[in-house]
Design a protein around this motif. Structure first.
Motif, PDB file in Angstrom:
ATOM      1  N   TYR A  18       4.632  10.940  -4.411  1.00 35.38           N
ATOM      2  CA  TYR A  18       3.939  10.121  -5.411  1.00 35.38           C
ATOM      3  C   TYR A  18       4.909   9.187  -6.134  1.00 35.38           C
ATOM      4  O   TYR A  18       4.543   8.090  -6.568  1.00 35.38           O
ATOM      5  N   LYS A  19       6.191   9.617  -6.269  1.00 37.22           N
ATOM      6  CA  LYS A  19       7.183   8.760  -6.918  1.00 37.22           C
ATOM      7  C   LYS A  19       7.514   7.537  -6.064  1.00 37.22           C
ATOM      8  O   LYS A  19       7.951   6.502  -6.580  1.00 37.22           O
ATOM      9  N   ALA A  20       7.313   7.669  -4.748  1.00 36.62           N
ATOM     10  CA  ALA A  20       7.579   6.539  -3.859  1.00 36.62           C
ATOM     11  C   ALA A  20       6.616   5.385  -4.132  1.00 36.62           C
ATOM     12  O   ALA A  20       6.933   4.224  -3.848  1.00 36.62           O
ATOM     13  N   CYS A  21       5.446   5.707  -4.690  1.00 35.12           N
ATOM     14  CA  CYS A  21       4.500   4.649  -5.068  1.00 35.12           C
ATOM     15  C   CYS A  21       5.101   3.794  -6.182  1.00 35.12           C
ATOM     16  O   CYS A  21       5.100   2.556  -6.106  1.00 35.12           O
ATOM     17  N   ALA A  22       5.635   4.459  -7.201  1.00 32.64           N
ATOM     18  CA  ALA A  22       6.271   3.726  -8.292  1.00 32.64           C
ATOM     19  C   ALA A  22       7.500   2.962  -7.806  1.00 32.64           C
ATOM     20  O   ALA A  22       7.767   1.834  -8.248  1.00 32.64           O
ATOM     21  N   LEU A  23       8.247   3.557  -6.879  1.00 31.20           N
ATOM     22  CA  LEU A  23       9.429   2.898  -6.326  1.00 31.20           C
ATOM     23  C   LEU A  23       9.025   1.619  -5.591  1.00 31.20           C
ATOM     24  O   LEU A  23       9.679   0.574  -5.736  1.00 31.20           O
ATOM     25  N   LEU A  49      -3.119   3.428   2.181  1.00 36.46           N
ATOM     26  CA  LEU A  49      -3.737   2.309   1.472  1.00 36.46           C
ATOM     27  C   LEU A  49      -3.065   2.058   0.125  1.00 36.46           C
ATOM     28  O   LEU A  49      -2.957   0.908  -0.323  1.00 36.46           O
ATOM     29  N   THR A  50      -2.583   3.118  -0.518  1.00 31.82           N
ATOM     30  CA  THR A  50      -1.892   2.968  -1.802  1.00 31.82           C
ATOM     31  C   THR A  50      -0.641   2.112  -1.645  1.00 31.82           C
ATOM     32  O   THR A  50      -0.403   1.180  -2.417  1.00 31.82           O
ATOM     33  N   PHE A  51       0.164   2.423  -0.625  1.00 33.77           N
ATOM     34  CA  PHE A  51       1.397   1.660  -0.387  1.00 33.77           C
ATOM     35  C   PHE A  51       1.086   0.242   0.073  1.00 33.77           C
ATOM     36  O   PHE A  51       1.818  -0.696  -0.252  1.00 33.77           O
ATOM     37  N   GLN A  52       0.022   0.065   0.814  1.00 28.19           N
ATOM     38  CA  GLN A  52      -0.361  -1.273   1.253  1.00 28.19           C
ATOM     39  C   GLN A  52      -0.715  -2.150   0.053  1.00 28.19           C
ATOM     40  O   GLN A  52      -0.311  -3.320  -0.028  1.00 28.19           O
ATOM     41  N   ALA A  53      -1.453  -1.566  -0.895  1.00 32.40           N
ATOM     42  CA  ALA A  53      -1.839  -2.318  -2.082  1.00 32.40           C
ATOM     43  C   ALA A  53      -0.629  -2.660  -2.950  1.00 32.40           C
ATOM     44  O   ALA A  53      -0.535  -3.767  -3.498  1.00 32.40           O
ATOM     45  N   LEU A  54       0.320  -1.716  -3.065  1.00 34.49           N
ATOM     46  CA  LEU A  54       1.487  -1.930  -3.925  1.00 34.49           C
ATOM     47  C   LEU A  54       2.511  -2.876  -3.301  1.00 34.49           C
ATOM     48  O   LEU A  54       3.175  -3.638  -4.008  1.00 34.49           O
ATOM     49  N   SER A  55       2.671  -2.814  -1.990  1.00 34.70           N
ATOM     50  CA  SER A  55       3.674  -3.642  -1.308  1.00 34.70           C
ATOM     51  C   SER A  55       3.118  -4.971  -0.822  1.00 34.70           C
ATOM     52  O   SER A  55       3.872  -5.900  -0.527  1.00 34.70           O
ATOM     53  N   ARG A  56       1.780  -5.021  -0.673  1.00 32.89           N
ATOM     54  CA  ARG A  56       1.091  -6.180  -0.098  1.00 32.89           C
ATOM     55  C   ARG A  56       1.588  -6.477   1.315  1.00 32.89           C
ATOM     56  O   ARG A  56       1.696  -7.628   1.728  1.00 32.89           O
ATOM     57  N   ASN A  57       1.896  -5.401   2.012  1.00 36.51           N
ATOM     58  CA  ASN A  57       2.317  -5.474   3.412  1.00 36.51           C
ATOM     59  C   ASN A  57       1.688  -4.322   4.178  1.00 36.51           C
ATOM     60  O   ASN A  57       1.337  -3.288   3.586  1.00 36.51           O
TER      61      ASN A  57
END
Length: 405
Positions: A18-23, A49-57
């Motif tokens: 979950y911390k990787a999301c903030a990272l 999908l969470t990482f896709q939304a945060l990174s936009r990749n």
């Protein structure tokens, strides 16, 4: 420092995912371009999908999911990355990396990349201290991987101790600082001598010394990590080089080292002579094994060539550094050597001090430049001592203590 840097974030399967999301979010805010690879286990904790939304990749999870038929995804991603961060890094992923296993998208990418790799472990304190995990981390460090140590505190498993994934801000700060150091010697060509020499008596006997080469090899590895192209001239040692930026030349005798160092000297910006070269060699050598005889044996010795003196006489705009391993008035002798041999700096060891000298993994030293500015290097690993020495060299070159600019 991270603006427009292409960063691959590898997320393995631990509760700290979950911390990787903030990272991911904070790296993106720093201006980095972030692409995330998730292991199958990581998907049990956080949705792609969470990482896709945060990174936009796009997020990569499957080695065989080839999004572009013209490219092999894990090779393309490995070539694209400037930096790879593994956070959280479980005991499992660390073991796979140390063993060269490539059985998913993340591990195949890691084997194929030449990017700087940063590992942020997160696991139970007992797992972190297990000899297998410790050995795996040592192996990865030897290969040039960079570790961001976990914090200590209350862990998700209920234990209290070291193993908590470092906070995203601290991970970014560690990467930023290392990236700054890694450019300190960018573009420089460094020549380093290391280890002992062997002076032959007959086919089975020779004179040598206790040098293990560890200090010189540490200097070579750290210099390469700081962006330099390194030529390492090594006497006979039981050490390996792993960094692709190190060109190793093996020699045996003082005479061989003399010729190689003179030949290579003009092609390099910085020369560090850390090898323990024999001052004397047998005047006569034998092609056949000497037979045991009654009475005493006398072997006449002759001086070998003074390599450092010769390099000092050749010096034009190179930055030349010597080493002085002493037991009596080391600072006085080292400064005399600095001035007599036309050096830009010298590293002085009192080999009688605890933790200093030959064969060990630690060292204590004094760095003195030609302006007689002294820097005390306290007891530390030879890797850390090498880092300090090279930082002082970079500073002195920048400040104009050498004609080189």
């Amino acid at each position: 420092m991270l603006q427009n840097k292409k960063i691959v974030l590898g997320v393995s399967g631990g509760i700290a995912a979950y911390k990787a999301c903030a990272l991911t979010s904070k790296l993106t805010q720093q201006g980095a371009i972030v692409k995330v690879i998730m292991t199958e286990s990581a998907e049990q904790f956080v949705s792609p999908l969470t990482f896709q939304a945060l990174s936009r990749n796009p997020v990569y999870t499957d080695t065989f999911d080839e999004k572009d038929p013209e490219k092999i995804a894990h090779i393309d991603l490995a070539d694209w990355a400037d930096i790879i961060i593994i956070a959280p890094a479980t005991a499992n992923i660390i073991g796979k990396m140390a063993s060269g296993v490539a059985d998913d998208m993340l591990t195949t990418t890691l084997l194929a990349t030449k990017a700087a790799i940063y590992i942020a472990p997160a696991m139970n304190v007992n797992m972190y201290d297990h000899p297998a995990v410790v050995n795996n981390m040592k192996q990865l460090e030897a290969w040039g991987y960079h570790f961001i140590e976990p914090g200590a505190g209350y862990l998700a498993c209920g234990w209290i101790g070291k193993g908590r994934l470092e906070e995203p801000e601290s991970i970014i700060d560690a990467v930023r600082k290392h990236q700054s150091r890694s450019e300190l010697l960018a573009g420089k060509k460094i020549l380093i001598s290391a280890g002992p020499t062997r002076e032959r008596i007959d086919p089975v006997r020779f004179f040598t010394n206790r040098s293990s080469g560890k200090m010189g090899y540490s200097l070579a590895e750290v210099a390469a990590n700081m962006g330099a192209d390194v030529t390492l001239v090594s006497g006979p040692v039981a050490l390996e080089t792993h960094n692709r930026r190190i060109n190793r030349i093996n020699i045996t005798s003082a005479e061989e080292m003399y010729h190689v160092m003179k030949e290579q000297f003009v092609h390099h910006d910085i020369i560090i002579k850390s090898a323990a070269v024999a001052d004397y060699r047998p005047k006569i050598t034998y092609d056949e094994k000497m037979k045991k005889q009654t009475g005493e044996l006398h072997i006449e010795m002759e001086r070998t060539k003074d390599i450092l003196q010769a390099l000092g006489e050749m010096k034009t705009d190179q930055f030349l550094v010597g080493f002085a391993a002493e037991t009596t008035t080391p600072l006085e002798y080292g400064v005399k050597k600095l001035q007599k041999k036309n050096l830009d700096a010298i590293v002085i060891n009192n080999v009688n001090m605890v933790g200093a000298g030959f064969e060990g993994d630690t060292n204590v030293a004094t760095y003195v430049n030609k302006q007689l500015q002294q820097e005390e290097i306290q007891l530390a690993s030879k890797h850390d001592v090498a880092q300090k020495i090279l930082t002082f060299i970079a500073r002195d070159m920048k400040d104009g203590f050498s004609e080189y600019s």
